[in-house]
Design a protein around this motif. Structure first.
Motif, mmCIF file in Angstrom:
data_model
loop_
_atom_site.group_PDB
_atom_site.id
_atom_site.type_symbol
_atom_site.label_atom_id
_atom_site.label_comp_id
_atom_site.label_asym_id
_atom_site.label_seq_id
_atom_site.Cartn_x
_atom_site.Cartn_y
_atom_site.Cartn_z
ATOM 1 N N GLU A 62 -7.013 -25.784 -51.266
ATOM 2 C CA GLU A 62 -5.748 -26.557 -51.744
ATOM 3 C C GLU A 62 -5.505 -27.982 -50.888
ATOM 4 O OE1 GLU A 62 -1.149 -25.353 -50.962
ATOM 5 O OE2 GLU A 62 -1.942 -24.006 -52.568
ATOM 6 N N LEU A 63 -4.946 -28.953 -51.652
ATOM 7 C CA LEU A 63 -4.728 -30.067 -50.837
ATOM 8 C C LEU A 63 -3.384 -30.743 -51.392
ATOM 9 C CD1 LEU A 63 -5.622 -32.975 -52.535
ATOM 10 C CD2 LEU A 63 -7.966 -31.974 -52.271
ATOM 11 N N GLU A 64 -2.731 -31.542 -50.682
ATOM 12 C CA GLU A 64 -1.798 -32.338 -51.293
ATOM 13 C C GLU A 64 -1.909 -34.003 -51.312
ATOM 14 O OE1 GLU A 64 1.771 -31.189 -49.443
ATOM 15 O OE2 GLU A 64 1.571 -28.962 -49.746
ATOM 16 N N ILE A 65 -1.656 -34.638 -52.222
ATOM 17 C CA ILE A 65 -1.856 -35.917 -52.284
ATOM 18 C C ILE A 65 -0.525 -36.613 -52.066
ATOM 19 C CG2 ILE A 65 -2.585 -37.817 -53.721
ATOM 20 C CD1 ILE A 65 -4.532 -35.944 -55.255
ATOM 21 N N PRO A 66 -0.290 -37.456 -51.163
ATOM 22 C CA PRO A 66 1.001 -38.034 -50.966
ATOM 23 C C PRO A 66 1.267 -39.114 -52.126
ATOM 24 C CG PRO A 66 -0.348 -38.172 -48.956
ATOM 25 C CD PRO A 66 -1.199 -37.838 -50.005
ATOM 26 N N GLY A 67 2.572 -39.172 -52.378
ATOM 27 C CA GLY A 67 2.987 -40.194 -53.524
ATOM 28 C C GLY A 67 2.433 -41.568 -53.143
ATOM 29 N N GLY A 68 1.835 -42.130 -54.424
ATOM 30 C CA GLY A 68 1.183 -43.474 -54.084
ATOM 31 C C GLY A 68 -0.216 -43.521 -53.576
ATOM 32 N N SER A 69 -0.868 -42.377 -53.130
ATOM 33 C CA SER A 69 -2.147 -42.414 -52.760
ATOM 34 C C SER A 69 -3.000 -41.681 -53.630
ATOM 35 C CB SER A 69 -2.197 -41.401 -51.357
ATOM 36 O OG SER A 69 -1.230 -42.047 -50.269
ATOM 37 N N GLU A 70 -4.478 -41.600 -53.458
ATOM 38 C CA GLU A 70 -5.255 -41.150 -54.239
ATOM 39 C C GLU A 70 -6.326 -40.487 -53.710
ATOM 40 O OE1 GLU A 70 -6.171 -44.981 -56.187
ATOM 41 O OE2 GLU A 70 -7.995 -45.135 -54.926
ATOM 42 N N TRP A 71 -6.662 -39.327 -54.366
ATOM 43 C CA TRP A 71 -7.837 -38.491 -53.736
ATOM 44 C C TRP A 71 -9.233 -38.810 -54.270
ATOM 45 C CZ3 TRP A 71 -9.596 -33.151 -55.797
ATOM 46 C CH2 TRP A 71 -10.597 -32.546 -55.013
ATOM 47 N N ARG A 72 -10.178 -39.406 -53.678
ATOM 48 C CA ARG A 72 -11.308 -40.163 -54.090
ATOM 49 C C ARG A 72 -12.395 -39.159 -54.109
ATOM 50 N NH1 ARG A 72 -10.491 -45.876 -51.221
ATOM 51 N NH2 ARG A 72 -8.884 -46.604 -52.542
ATOM 52 N N ILE A 73 -13.019 -38.941 -55.098
ATOM 53 C CA ILE A 73 -14.201 -37.855 -55.287
ATOM 54 C C ILE A 73 -15.425 -38.431 -55.783
ATOM 55 C CG2 ILE A 73 -12.547 -35.907 -55.355
ATOM 56 C CD1 ILE A 73 -12.884 -35.780 -58.294
ATOM 57 N N GLU A 74 -16.527 -38.217 -55.162
ATOM 58 C CA GLU A 74 -17.974 -38.218 -55.669
ATOM 59 C C GLU A 74 -18.762 -36.778 -55.942
ATOM 60 O OE1 GLU A 74 -20.109 -41.361 -53.555
ATOM 61 O OE2 GLU A 74 -18.257 -42.317 -53.019
ATOM 62 N N VAL A 75 -18.661 -36.603 -57.249
ATOM 63 C CA VAL A 75 -19.295 -35.235 -57.652
ATOM 64 C C VAL A 75 -20.709 -35.431 -58.119
ATOM 65 C CG1 VAL A 75 -18.821 -33.428 -58.893
ATOM 66 C CG2 VAL A 75 -17.085 -34.556 -58.295
ATOM 67 N N PRO A 76 -21.658 -35.025 -57.534
ATOM 68 C CA PRO A 76 -23.200 -34.971 -57.971
ATOM 69 C C PRO A 76 -23.176 -34.321 -59.403
ATOM 70 C CG PRO A 76 -23.091 -34.432 -55.725
ATOM 71 C CD PRO A 76 -21.594 -34.162 -56.094
ATOM 72 N N HIS A 77 -24.325 -34.594 -59.888
ATOM 73 C CA HIS A 77 -24.676 -33.872 -61.380
ATOM 74 C C HIS A 77 -25.082 -32.400 -61.019
ATOM 75 C CE1 HIS A 77 -24.940 -38.120 -62.728
ATOM 76 N NE2 HIS A 77 -24.517 -37.417 -63.940
ATOM 77 N N LYS A 121 0.329 -31.452 -55.818
ATOM 78 C CA LYS A 121 -0.561 -30.588 -55.155
ATOM 79 C C LYS A 121 -1.672 -29.985 -55.952
ATOM 80 C CE LYS A 121 1.534 -27.266 -52.518
ATOM 81 N NZ LYS A 121 2.450 -26.282 -52.081
ATOM 82 N N LEU A 122 -3.110 -29.988 -55.541
ATOM 83 C CA LEU A 122 -3.989 -29.432 -56.330
ATOM 84 C C LEU A 122 -4.814 -28.461 -55.860
ATOM 85 C CD1 LEU A 122 -5.787 -33.019 -56.926
ATOM 86 C CD2 LEU A 122 -3.811 -32.091 -58.241
ATOM 87 N N GLU A 123 -5.470 -27.676 -56.570
ATOM 88 C CA GLU A 123 -6.432 -26.603 -56.015
ATOM 89 C C GLU A 123 -7.709 -26.817 -56.880
ATOM 90 O OE1 GLU A 123 -4.779 -22.501 -56.160
ATOM 91 O OE2 GLU A 123 -6.546 -22.260 -57.751
ATOM 92 N N TYR A 124 -8.651 -26.774 -55.897
ATOM 93 C CA TYR A 124 -9.996 -26.977 -56.426
ATOM 94 C C TYR A 124 -11.078 -26.139 -55.950
ATOM 95 C CZ TYR A 124 -11.687 -29.445 -52.286
ATOM 96 O OH TYR A 124 -11.838 -29.931 -50.838
ATOM 97 N N THR A 125 -12.329 -25.796 -56.522
ATOM 98 C CA THR A 125 -13.353 -25.340 -56.175
ATOM 99 C C THR A 125 -14.647 -25.821 -56.741
ATOM 100 O OG1 THR A 125 -13.650 -23.762 -58.176
ATOM 101 C CG2 THR A 125 -12.173 -22.984 -56.264
ATOM 102 N N THR A 126 -15.725 -25.586 -55.850
ATOM 103 C CA THR A 126 -17.075 -26.132 -56.406
ATOM 104 C C THR A 126 -17.919 -24.978 -56.357
ATOM 105 O OG1 THR A 126 -17.575 -26.504 -54.054
ATOM 106 C CG2 THR A 126 -16.636 -28.361 -55.068
ATOM 107 N N SER A 127 -19.056 -25.627 -57.322
ATOM 108 C CA SER A 127 -20.187 -24.454 -57.621
ATOM 109 C C SER A 127 -21.284 -25.202 -57.934
ATOM 110 C CB SER A 127 -19.794 -23.529 -58.646
ATOM 111 O OG SER A 127 -19.343 -24.231 -59.894
ATOM 112 N N GLN A 128 -22.391 -24.669 -57.979
ATOM 113 C CA GLN A 128 -23.606 -25.319 -58.648
ATOM 114 C C GLN A 128 -23.937 -25.404 -59.919
ATOM 115 O OE1 GLN A 128 -27.382 -23.316 -57.090
ATOM 116 N NE2 GLN A 128 -28.768 -24.768 -58.012
ATOM 117 N N ASN A 129 -24.373 -26.397 -60.388
ATOM 118 C CA ASN A 129 -24.547 -26.840 -61.615
ATOM 119 C C ASN A 129 -26.174 -26.376 -62.018
ATOM 120 O OD1 ASN A 129 -24.778 -27.438 -64.214
ATOM 121 N ND2 ASN A 129 -24.239 -29.839 -63.999
#
Length: 528
Positions: A62-77, A121-129
């Motif tokens: 779980e993570l929280e992004i403050p107002g006016g901010s951004e969560w930058r992500i680079e997700v591989p294939h 507030k976001l919630e995320y998980t990762t798994s193998q493709n």
């Protein structure tokens, strides 16, 4: 006459704190469009403004992004990221994420932005493709940044929306003197965020009840189509951020969860504009004619204007830029993060200063470089999705065999190959015919030879594992001029040509009789 107010709920007033002027562009646009902010709709509240990470329970973060901010992500294939908004408002390039609904992302470089002071507030998980086999890393790159340029992009949208509103008011009050909404050309170097800005402006236009035409002139991407094409698409519904390239499906895929788009597609056949620049310019001119005609016929699209995404361009490509400005009657050029290019364009278009505005907006610090392997993998996923769908939208493609001899197939010509063929002409030979009766026809054939060549003997050596465009031109009506001017009906994949039997094994997006139209083999390869 009273102007109808937008019925969509406005932003909370707190967001004005995030939109105080901070650049010359903001100072120019902000005062005149501040009230227009209430036309936009990003409903919802939630979360405090701390950027803390916590585990829920083991595999969920779980993570929280403050107002006016951004969560930058680079997700591989090779990795699947599943994200869910728990509370607050979050958006990807202007498209809101639904609350308490999981979305799935893979092979993307995105920024999730929180526009309201309360944050998200976001919630995320990762798994193998497991469907992807490659040598790339599986590691998810992610971080929260407070240095967002979204307020600059929002102010730009608000300025454009104010222009659209003025045009709409004029067209209601003065139907005999119709005007057209802003026609915006986005220009920048490689990895400057041009496509990101095009998505943001398109998504915010939808929220403001506008329907612009999105024009993609970067053949590498394949927007609502396959790579190797340039397209124009009226945008009247949200983008599908879970699709391979973040745009969505077309009517080729049938009825879907997201309203499929119906683009006008022109075939170019290559990923880079340098591979046949003359063909690229020609297709731009024909697409421009089609787009301007649509503006004349559809008042909603006329009010919305045009948003044009481009390949990487610099002042060295000024002839291409001038062609685009002329063909689409552009009145606003937006340059991303390049002051020198902005100044050069202002000088170049000084004679159009009264009708053409050149503005610079900052480039996002979160723009990530994409190497050739990542780009090619994204193209492959786009092609695969065109025929088979994705994890949430399963399609039923149709595989069949057809006779090679029953179809006329052309091949896109590399400019270097055409130049080499000219060097072998005997001295004094030319393509100009003296006979007046044949002159026009032979000139058309000469022009066609620069762009396409007829495959007199189609075989596995020139068609195996290729993407082929089905034109809207019936074989019976074939002519050089009509072939150059035709649009694309759809694409098929030729996996194998049996030279002994004279059969082609093809994959279509859906079952049905194969049309007897002229085919164009592109330079885009794909292995199933």
């Amino acid at each position: 006459m009273a102007i109808l107010a937008c019925t969509r709920p406005p932003y909370p007033l707190q967001i004005f704190e995030f939109l105080k002027p901070s650049t010359a562009l903001d100072t120019l646009f902000f005062p005149q469009v501040q009230n227009e902010l209430h036309r936009m709709s990003i409903p919802g509240f939630g979360g405090d403004a701390s950027s803390t990470y916590s585990d829920i329970p083991k595999d969920k973060i779980e993570l929280e992004i403050p107002g006016g901010s951004e969560w930058r992500i680079e997700v591989p294939h090779k990795t699947i990221l599943k994200v869910k908004v728990i509370s607050g408002v979050a958006e990807i390039f202007g498209t809101e994420l639904p609350v308490n609904i999981e979305i799935q992302l893979t092979g993307v470089k995105y920024a999730i932005y929180s526009p309201l002071p309360e944050g998200a507030k976001l919630e995320y998980t990762t798994s193998q493709n497991k469907a992807v086999i490659s040598n790339e890393s599986e590691e998810l790159v992610e971080y929260i940044s407070e240095e967002s340029v979204m307020k600059n992009y929002i102010n730009l949208h608000l300025a454009l929306e104010a222009m659209r509103q003025q045009v709409s008011d004029n067209n209601i009050l003065n139907p005999t003197t119709l005007k057209t909404g802003p026609k915006v050309l986005i220009i920048g170097n490689a990895t400057s965020g041009k496509t990101t800005l095009a998505k943001i402006l398109s998504s915010y236009a939808i929220k403001s009840d506008s329907s612009p035409i999105l024009v993609n002139l970067n053949p590498r991407d394949g927007v609502f189509s396959l790579p190797g094409s340039i397209t124009a698409t009226p945008i009247s519904d949200s983008l599908d951020i879970e699709s391979a390239n973040g745009w969505g499906f077309t009517t080729t895929s049938g009825s879907l969860y997201h309203n499929p788009k119906q683009p006008i597609v022109k075939n170019y056949g290559f990923s880079s504009i340098e591979e046949n620049l003359d063909l690229y310019k020609y297709q731009i001119s024909k697409l421009g004619v089609t787009v301007l005609s649509r503006l004349e016929e559809d008042v909603n699209v006329r009010n919305g204007g045009i948003i044009i995404d481009t390949p990487p361009l610099s002042i060295k490509d000024i002839t291409v830029i001038e062609n685009i400005v002329s063909d689409f009657e552009v009145n606003i050029i937006v340059v991303l993060g390049n002051e020198r290019l902005t100044i050069d364009l202002k000088k170049r278009f000084k004679h159009k200063a009264s009708s053409l505005t050149v503005v610079k907006v900052p480039k996002s610090g979160g723009v990530a470089d994409a190497d050739e392997a990542f780009i090619r993998r994204t193209q492959e996923e786009t092609i695969k999705e065109y025929f088979n769908g994705n994890s949430k939208t399963r399609l039923s493609p149709f595989k069949t065999d057809i006779d090679v001899k029953d179809h006329t197939i052309y091949k896109c010509v590399l400019a270097s190959d055409f130049a080499s063929s000219l060097s072998f002409l005997p001295s004094g030979d030319s393509y100009t015919v003296e006979d007046d009766q044949k002159e026009d026809k032979d000139k058309s054939d000469e022009e066609l030879n620069k762009y396409y060549t007829l495959l007199s003997e189609p075989s596995g050596s020139n068609l195996d594992n290729s993407i082929v465009a089905i034109t809207q031109l019936p074989q019976a009506n074939e002519s050089s001029r009509e072939l150059l001017n035709t649009s694309i009906l759809g694409y098929v994949h030729i996996s194998k040509v049996d030279d002994a039997k004279g059969k082609m094994k093809i994959l279509l997006p859906f079952p049905g009789a194969f049309p007897r139209n002229v085919l164009i083999s592109t330079n885009i390869g794909f292995n199933e």
